[in-house]
Every structure is written in structure tokens, then in C-alpha cells.
Write a protein that holds these residues in place. Structure first.
Motif, short mmCIF file in Angstrom:
data_model
loop_
_atom_site.label_atom_id
_atom_site.label_comp_id
_atom_site.label_asym_id
_atom_site.label_seq_id
_atom_site.Cartn_x
_atom_site.Cartn_y
_atom_site.Cartn_z
N GLU A 308 0.85 -1.19 0.00
CA GLU A 308 0.00 0.00 0.00
C GLU A 308 0.88 1.24 0.00
O GLU A 308 1.88 1.30 0.72
CB GLU A 308 -0.88 0.06 1.27
N ASN A 310 1.04 4.69 1.39
CA ASN A 310 0.38 5.39 2.49
C ASN A 310 0.49 6.90 2.37
O ASN A 310 -0.20 7.63 3.07
CB ASN A 310 0.97 4.92 3.83
N ARG A 336 2.09 -5.33 4.14
CA ARG A 336 1.59 -6.22 5.18
C ARG A 336 2.05 -7.62 4.83
O ARG A 336 1.90 -8.05 3.68
CB ARG A 336 0.07 -6.18 5.24
N GLY A 405 -5.70 -8.09 10.43
CA GLY A 405 -4.98 -7.43 9.34
C GLY A 405 -3.83 -6.59 9.82
O GLY A 405 -2.81 -6.44 9.14
N LEU B 220 -8.51 5.35 6.09
CA LEU B 220 -8.68 4.00 6.65
C LEU B 220 -7.37 3.49 7.25
O LEU B 220 -6.29 3.92 6.87
CB LEU B 220 -9.11 3.04 5.54
N HIS B 221 -7.50 2.53 8.18
CA HIS B 221 -6.31 1.87 8.72
C HIS B 221 -5.86 0.81 7.73
O HIS B 221 -6.65 -0.02 7.30
CB HIS B 221 -6.65 1.24 10.07
N SER B 222 -4.57 0.89 7.37
CA SER B 222 -4.10 0.00 6.31
C SER B 222 -3.96 -1.44 6.78
O SER B 222 -3.81 -2.35 5.96
CB SER B 222 -2.78 0.50 5.73
N GLY B 223 -3.99 -1.68 8.10
CA GLY B 223 -3.99 -3.07 8.58
C GLY B 223 -5.37 -3.66 8.43
O GLY B 223 -5.55 -4.73 7.85
N PHE B 225 -8.01 -2.51 6.66
CA PHE B 225 -8.63 -2.46 5.33
C PHE B 225 -7.67 -2.82 4.18
O PHE B 225 -8.11 -2.98 3.06
CB PHE B 225 -9.21 -1.06 5.07
N GLY B 226 -6.38 -2.88 4.48
CA GLY B 226 -5.40 -3.04 3.41
C GLY B 226 -5.56 -4.36 2.68
O GLY B 226 -5.59 -5.42 3.28
N ASN B 231 -7.36 2.15 -2.82
CA ASN B 231 -6.40 3.17 -2.38
C ASN B 231 -6.29 4.21 -3.49
O ASN B 231 -5.81 3.90 -4.58
CB ASN B 231 -5.04 2.49 -2.11
N GLY B 315 -2.47 11.14 1.27
CA GLY B 315 -2.08 10.34 2.42
C GLY B 315 -1.18 11.08 3.38
O GLY B 315 -1.18 12.32 3.44
N TYR B 316 -0.39 10.31 4.13
CA TYR B 316 0.45 10.90 5.16
C TYR B 316 1.81 11.26 4.59
O TYR B 316 2.49 10.41 4.01
CB TYR B 316 0.62 9.91 6.32
N PHE B 321 5.89 7.55 10.06
CA PHE B 321 5.04 6.69 9.24
C PHE B 321 3.65 6.59 9.85
O PHE B 321 3.49 6.61 11.06
CB PHE B 321 5.65 5.28 9.18
N LYS B 322 2.66 6.53 8.99
CA LYS B 322 1.29 6.33 9.44
C LYS B 322 0.67 5.31 8.51
O LYS B 322 0.68 5.49 7.30
CB LYS B 322 0.54 7.67 9.35
N THR B 323 0.14 4.25 9.07
CA THR B 323 -0.38 3.16 8.25
C THR B 323 -1.82 3.47 7.85
O THR B 323 -2.76 2.85 8.30
CB THR B 323 -0.33 1.83 9.00
N VAL B 324 -1.91 4.45 6.95
CA VAL B 324 -3.21 4.95 6.54
C VAL B 324 -3.45 4.63 5.06
O VAL B 324 -2.51 4.61 4.26
CB VAL B 324 -3.27 6.48 6.79
N ILE B 325 -4.68 4.32 4.73
CA ILE B 325 -5.10 4.35 3.33
C ILE B 325 -5.91 5.62 3.18
O ILE B 325 -6.96 5.77 3.81
CB ILE B 325 -5.94 3.12 2.95
#
Lengths: 465, 465
Positions: A308, A310, A336, A405, B220-223, B225-226, B231, B315-316, B321-325
Motif C-alpha cells: 500500500e 500510504n 503487510r 490485518g 482508513l487503517h491499512s492493517g 482495510f489493506g 487506495n 495520504g500521510y 510513518f502512518k499506516t493509513v489508506i
């Protein structure tokens, strides 16, 4: 009649008193991120030590540079019995905005929710005071009926989980011998739904990378240079686009090394859970599955690796327009991981993939943002199946093994620092509003959570070697 | 002996006085962006009106909401003669950082440069006071020898060119009838090199677009929803990557409609100019031509259209780091146009190309950032060829017809508002340091520039109809 029947009955009889004890703990304002509540955090730790001492644990408050840990041992089961480390955290999230709470967050009560179900209200009711007290009350009921616990139990309660756990790793390292057990029980997760308990058998790993592509040594005018000079945003976009094929598979050579297919019987169980793409994505305004084609929501989010982007940035991003060809473009990319994917190998493969696509007069730099492997208990692990059977005996529907996840740092730390697998069992529900106003914990979660731990301890003690 | 020989001799004889006049103009601190120099701008306009009046022009300072214009007419050639509008600007760039100037920017002088050549130093020496005075001094020399100008001349000097020309369009619209001529002479460009004059026959057009792709209705949280959720950065990257093929051609259907191949004889001349990819790109740290394969630097930057991403974000993008979608990703995209490409059609084709690639549960919005067509004089235009021959008679090497990669707004405005083509002839050099400290104008540029305009006016007057 199972060995634990008397304890289960005792748990039922104890429930009113168990709730009063939980309420006492919730009343302590142990907000770990706010220095104003430092003493409250210590008070919560001391309260837990007193409670655990009262039910046969050798318990103590253990200082750290931040909020203290609680460590407690009960070895009444004897050296031959299985040894578990139970983990929870006594700190809670801040409560603002306070005006959105229907009830005082630190004045807990059992109330009837709009669902018609009884819920325990208050900050920490679910996250994680209610959850950790299920185990404490289970121990109490067992000891009051059997005189001792059936397994050796070490308890670790942390007071900094909501503020990044800065003291946790050093504490685990410094006290590894004392804390190491056969495996850990982590009680900070949710049920599948109100009738179906869940065990998280897998957690995806993570590799974070930041890349910056440099073309010209300065920003260029797109009129003068456009069409002739390399544009790093184009290069970056192309690489990111090339990273996945039309079927959503990641094209980085070697990326899937260590990824195994989920067993069909597990996939069948997941399919029966009946969460469609529309269910899952509809809540956030989407409806079509992205990512690898031909796989279910559960596979995609629990059992398949991802790449992904980010964050991405480069060139002029303000108001209006600037006809610039940027000197640099950057992206933050995360992977991931599942199964046996090696974070170092994935990182190296990604870097090679990128480097091979950088024109000879341009360059790329990489910045590492952490990496951790996936954690996956084999679906046929005796530990998992023992817990699954025990839970299935308590709840209306059989327990399901699911994946997660995202990552739960404590599980990786236990794995890495103490060499222990973790069994993730919790009784929260998705609508518990943890971290938000009006947090609640179902009374059923608390009651049957206590009963579940009684069954699990009993089953672990009687598990064939 | 050409008709203009006496005027050329007079220009030589006048040179010391011509320089003194230019110095007087440079000494006026007409910095248009700084309100502190408002009176200086008006002073420069008044100075020009006085100079033009002294050589037979009906000249006046014309107020605008900003700095004034200078408009002057000389119709001594009679109604049957060709009518030209000469454009220049009397305002200059600020001079900071002042400490980097070797000489006072407002105390001009002729000095010997490190090149061994004589140069006029000072702010505005090249941009554009020195350039516009070449024409004024040419008019003077012609009138002093022939008694009148051979063509009808209207002059327009602007005082806001360095600050975005806010008053120009309204002024052109309000005074169209007065300002309209057969064509414009714009003197604000460079020679090819110190020996080779250049005429810009083409200017690329521009279409600016900003696009924002929206996927989920929140970050979204990439964990969690990833792998399942769309994306928007991926979607955006893929579209931008797909916009060009492996040979660097733009893949948007219809994009090349109206693009014609440059005539072989022009390409041959350009090839002989001998600017290699290494020459052109080496100055900015690059060496390989990007863009369409198999084309020269000159073709790519003067005669071929482009699609460039000028900015990208989503995104970020902060530290760490930010695990964002991300919910959204955006880009600013511009197209340089050539030949008869239609800005409206290019914009529509781009939008269709993007829309066709947006997944059904995502959306895209577009924001327009201006558009203008390319301006291209036919290479066989009599106007171009007359000017080319006149210039070739003056300089050591024949004049070349080149293109310009960027746009010059005044040329588009003349085309659109007054229906006039422009002849772009200037005598600056690439190393004149316009907009920078130590701006200079070659003494040869000034001297032979004056002589060039004498020849051009003469040639235009005698051009076969």
C-alpha cells in the motif's frame, strides 16, 4: 459434568461482587497519556496487586521509568502444569469530549442499552479493565472451588498501552526469565459477534519504506524543459503502478515467498461468517474489493500480503498552479506480511525493484520505517484447538479462528523477546466504542468471559501433552 | 547599398548618446512589484513619453489601476504602409539580494566582462529596458536620416510585466481599436547565441488541470482495510503511468489531433544548432532525454506536446510513518500544446481518460487551471522570412527560426484580443542574468539590436504585398 462445573457455578454466584470490583477499578482514572493522572495509574496498579494477593498470587507493583507494571505469580498447580502468561493493561484512554458522554465515564453502572442488552458503561469498561478482570474473576472462582489454579499463571498488567508502551520492551528484556511461560494469553481483542467467540490465529507483519526519487538538481520550468527532462513524479507513479498487475497481485519478484494458501476448511469457515464486500466496505463508502482478484474479504485482510502507498508527495501542491517539473518525488510504502514472508527480504526485493526502474541519470534514496514478520499459529495447533473447544462450550455458537490485518505489538514482543506464542482471546464487540465517548462492555461479555477463562484453564490443564 | 545604410551609420554615430539615454532609463528604479517604487514606475513612463515625443511620436502616459502604460503613435509613413505594434516593458525585477551585485544595479555603465566582451550592467539592462531602447534608438536613427519612419508604428510599453500584468488585458480590450496593427513586434526574448539571431516562430500552449480522486469516505487503517479497500494513490499512480507508453507518447485518445510534424528543413536547421541532450540537460544534472523517443531536444521542447505532472499529494506525508489508506489523492497535471491542438478538446479527452479508469465505487473531481492554444507562425510566412533575412544581414550568422517551450502571455493576448500575430525578436543572451544579481546586456546586443530594427523596418516597408 466437566471438571470446572463448580467454578462456573461459583462465577455465576460471584457476578454481583465481581461487577462491584470491576466498578472499583473503573472508578480509578488511570489515563496514561495525561501526566495529571500519574497517581491514579499507580493507584490502579496497587489496587490490582491487592486483589491478586487476595486470591493467592504473589503480586507486586513494579516500577518503570513511566507507569508501573503489575506482575503476579501463582504456582499452586505445580512445576509439571502448563505455564501461561496473562497480559492486559490497566490504563485507559482520555475521556474528552466529556460532553458527549451520556453517563460519567468514571461512575460505572450496568445499564440497559438501546439494543435491549445489559451493558457496563464507563471508560475502560471494555478496553481493557473489563477484559482483564474476566481473567482475575475466573481465577477467583476456580480457587474458591478447587483450592488452587489448574495451570501455573503469571500475570503482566501494563499501564502504558494507550500511550505507546515505552517501558514495555525494556521491562520484558530485563525480566525475561521471570515472565517467560509456555505461551501468553492476551485479552484485548473482540468476539466475531455477540454470539460467536473468536481466536486470532494470525497477525500480519509490516514493512515500512520511504522512497525519494531525484531527477534534476533543481526544480525546472515545465515550458522550457517539459518533454525533454525526466519528471520524478512520472517515474514514481510508473513504479508504483508497475508494482501490481491487472489482477491485483504484487509484481515484485520474490514477494510471495513464504506465503501459503489458507487451508480450505478455514476458508470455508470464513466464508460461512458471511461478511460480504458490501458489508465490510459499505461502512466506509465503498463496495468493490480492491487488491487480489478472486479472494474474499477475509482472505484479503487476514491472510494475504499487501503493498500500500500510504503517502505520496512531490512538486507544487498549494493553491493555484505552478508549471514546475519537480526535482524530487517521494512516497511512503508499506507491506503487510503473512505466513513466513521475511521482512528483510521483502524490503530488499522492493528496493531492487525500484532501483531497476530508475533512469541512469536519476537516483533514489530509501528510508526504513520498521519491519516485523507476520505471526501465525498453525491452524492445527493443539493450543488453538483446545481454546477453541473450550470457548465453543460456553457460547451459543462455535468459536472461529480469524486473522487480524494489523499488528498487535505486544504479540510480536512476546514472540521476539520471550520466544512465546500468544493466544488472542477477547470478549469485546465492534460497537464497544473503545477510545470514544460512551464506552461499554456487554454484561454477557463480562460474565461469559469469566466462564470462558475457567473453561480454557481447565482445558489447558487437561490437554494431552 | 540598402535603403537603410544612412540610418545604420547614424545609429553607429549615435551609440554613445544612445547609451546615455539607456542609462538614464536604467537609473529609474521602476520595480513594479514593490509599492515603494510606484512613483519611479510613473517616472519611467513619463521619461519614455518625453523621449518618444522628441522623435516624432504622439506619445502619452495612460493610467491603469496599476502602473501606467505608455502608448505612442507615428503615422508619418502614411496609411498605405504596414502598421506594426511594438511591445516592451519598462518595469524591472527587484534587486535583492543587493550584496551579490558587483556594481550598483541602478548605476549602469559599460564594463568589460570576464568574457572579454563589453557589457551594459544594471537592473533592466537586458530585461527589458535595453531591449526596448534598441527599437526607440532605431526609430531615432531612421527619422534623423530619412525624416520619417518607413512603417506606421504604434508603441505599447507596459509597467507591470514583472508583476503579472494585471492591467494588460483590460487595457487591450478597452483600447483595441487604437492598438490593433498588422502584427506585433515583441522584444523580450534571446538570441540563439552571441552571433546568431533568433526568431521565435512558435510558442507552446498550455492546459492546466487538477484532479482529486476519492475512494473511501474517510482515511482508513491499512492493517484493517489493506488489501480490500481501494487506495486512491494507487488509482492515481496507475492513471498517470498509463498516460504515457513505453516510447514516451501520450496515450490519451485524440491527444495528438492537430499536431503536425516539423518540416524536415526546419529540423535540419535545428539539428545544425547543435544542442545535444547532454548540453541541454547537463546544466541541471541530467543527461538522458525523457519524453518521446527518437526526437531531438529542440523537437521535444519546441514542437512536441507534453503531459507533465506538476504536483502530486495524498495520504500521510509528514515525519515518520502512518499506516493509513487515504480517502483522497490529487495531482496537478499540465499539457503543453503545439500546432492546432485544441485546449478544450485536450482537457475533455484527459477527463474522459481519467473517468474511464475510476473504479465504480470511487469518484474523481476536476479543477481547471487555465488553457491557451499554441501559437505557431507558418515557417513559410512572409513576415517571418522578411525578418529573418533582415537579421541575417546584420549578424555574423544567419538568423534561425526557433520555438519556445513555454508561453508568453502577451503573444496570446495579442492574438486573442487584437487578432494579431507577433514577431518575437530579441537580443538577450542566456547568460544575461535577468531576474538575478549582476544583470547585463551585451554592448553588441544593444548596438546591433538597434541596427537590426532599422533593417527590419526597412525590409517590412519594402516587403512585396
Amino acid at each position: 459434568m466437566s471438571l470446572s462445573a463448580p467454578a462456573l457455578e461459583r462465577a455465576d454466584a460471584n457476578l454481583p461482587a465481581s461487577l462491584e470490583r470491576l466498578f472499583d477499578l473503573i472508578r480509578i482514572r488511570s489515563i496514561s497519556t495525561d501526566p495529571a493522572y500519574k497517581d491514579e495509574c499507580r493507584k490502579a496498579a496497587a489496587w490490582l496487586v491487592a486483589e491478586l494477593s487476595a486470591i493467592g498470587f504473589d503480586a507486586s507493583v513494579r516500577d518503570t521509568p513511566g507507569h508501573p507494571m503489575v506482575v503476579a505469580h501463582n504456582n499452586e498447580a505445580g512445576e509439571a502444569a502448563p505455564h501461561v502468561l496473562f497480559y492486559g493493561h490497566y490504563d485507559v484512554q482520555p475521556v474528552d469530549p466529556l460532553n458527549l458522554w451520556e453517563n460519567d465515564p468514571f461512575e460505572p453502572a450496568v445499564r440497559e442499552a438501546k439494543s435491549g442488552r445489559k451493558v457496563i458503561t464507563g471508560r475502560g469498561a471494555a478496553d481493557d479493565k473489563g477484559q482483564l478482570m474476566t481473567f482475575v474473576e475466573a481465577c477467583r472462582a476456580v480457587r474458591e472451588t478447587a483450592g488452587k489454579l489448574p495451570v501455573r499463571v503469571t500475570i503482566l498488567f501494563e499501564g502504558e498501552e494507550e500511550s505507546g508502551s515505552p517501558s514495555l520492551k525494556p521491562f520484558l528484556e530485563a525480566n525475561a526469565a521471570e515472565l517467560r511461560a509456555d505461551f501468553a494469553l492476551v485479552c484485548d481483542t473482540n468476539m466475531w459477534d455477540a454470539e460467536t467467540p473468536a481466536i486470532s490465529a494470525g497477525l500480519r507483519g509490516l514493512v515500512g519504506e520511504e522512497i525519494t526519487i531525484t531527477a534534476a538538481d533543481r526544480d525546472l520550468h515545465s515550458g522550457y524543459f517539459g518533454g525533454a527532462a525526466a519528471n520524478p513524479i512520472h517515474i514514481l507513479s510508473s513504479i508504483l503502478a508497475e508494482m501490481r498487475d491487472a489482477d491485483g497481485r504484487i509484481t515484485i519478484p520474490g514477494f510471495y515467498d513464504g506465503v501459503e494458501e489458507t487451508p480450505d476448511e478455514i476458508k470455508a469457515i470464513w466464508d460461512k461468517l458471511g461478511r460480504s464486500a458490501e458489508d465490510f466496505l459499505g461502512e466506509v463508502g465503498l463496495k468493490k474489493l480492491a487488491g487480489e482478484k478472486g479472494r474474499s474479504v477475509h482472505e484479503l485482510t487476514w491472510a494475504r500480503p499487501t503493498a500500500e502507498v500510504n503517502g505520496i508527495w512531490g512538486g507544487y501542491t498549494g493553491e493555484g498552479f505552478k508549471t514546475v517539473i519537480a526535482a524530487q518525488a517521494s512516497a511512503k510504502v508499506s507491506f503487510r506480511l503473512v505466513g513466513a514472508q521475511d521482512p528483510a527480504k521483502v524490503r530488499a526485493a522492493f528496493r531492487k525493484f525500484v532501483e531497476e526502474r530508475i533512469p541512469e541519470d536519476c537516483s533514489v534514496s530509501f528510508h526504513e520505517h520498521g519491519g516485523s514478520p507476520a505471526i501465525q499459529l498453525p491452524y492445527d495447533s493443539p493450543l488453538l484447538n483446545t481454546a477453541k473447544d473450550a470457548l465453543s462450550g460456553e457460547w451459543p455458537k462455535p468459536a472461529v479462528m480469524i486473522g487480524m490485518g494489523g499488528s498487535i505489538p505486544i504479540v510480536g514482543d512476546f514472540q521476539k523477546l520471550l520466544g512465546m506464542d500468544s493466544l488472542l482471546v477477547g470478549f469485546g464487540l465492534a460497537d464497544d466504542r473503545i477510545h470514544s465517548p460512551n464506552e461499554k462492555y456487554e454484561l454477557t461479555s463480562f460474565h461469559k468471559g469469566i466462564r470462558s477463562w475457567i473453561r480454557i484453564m481447565d482445558a489447558l490443564a487437561n490437554q494431552p501433552a
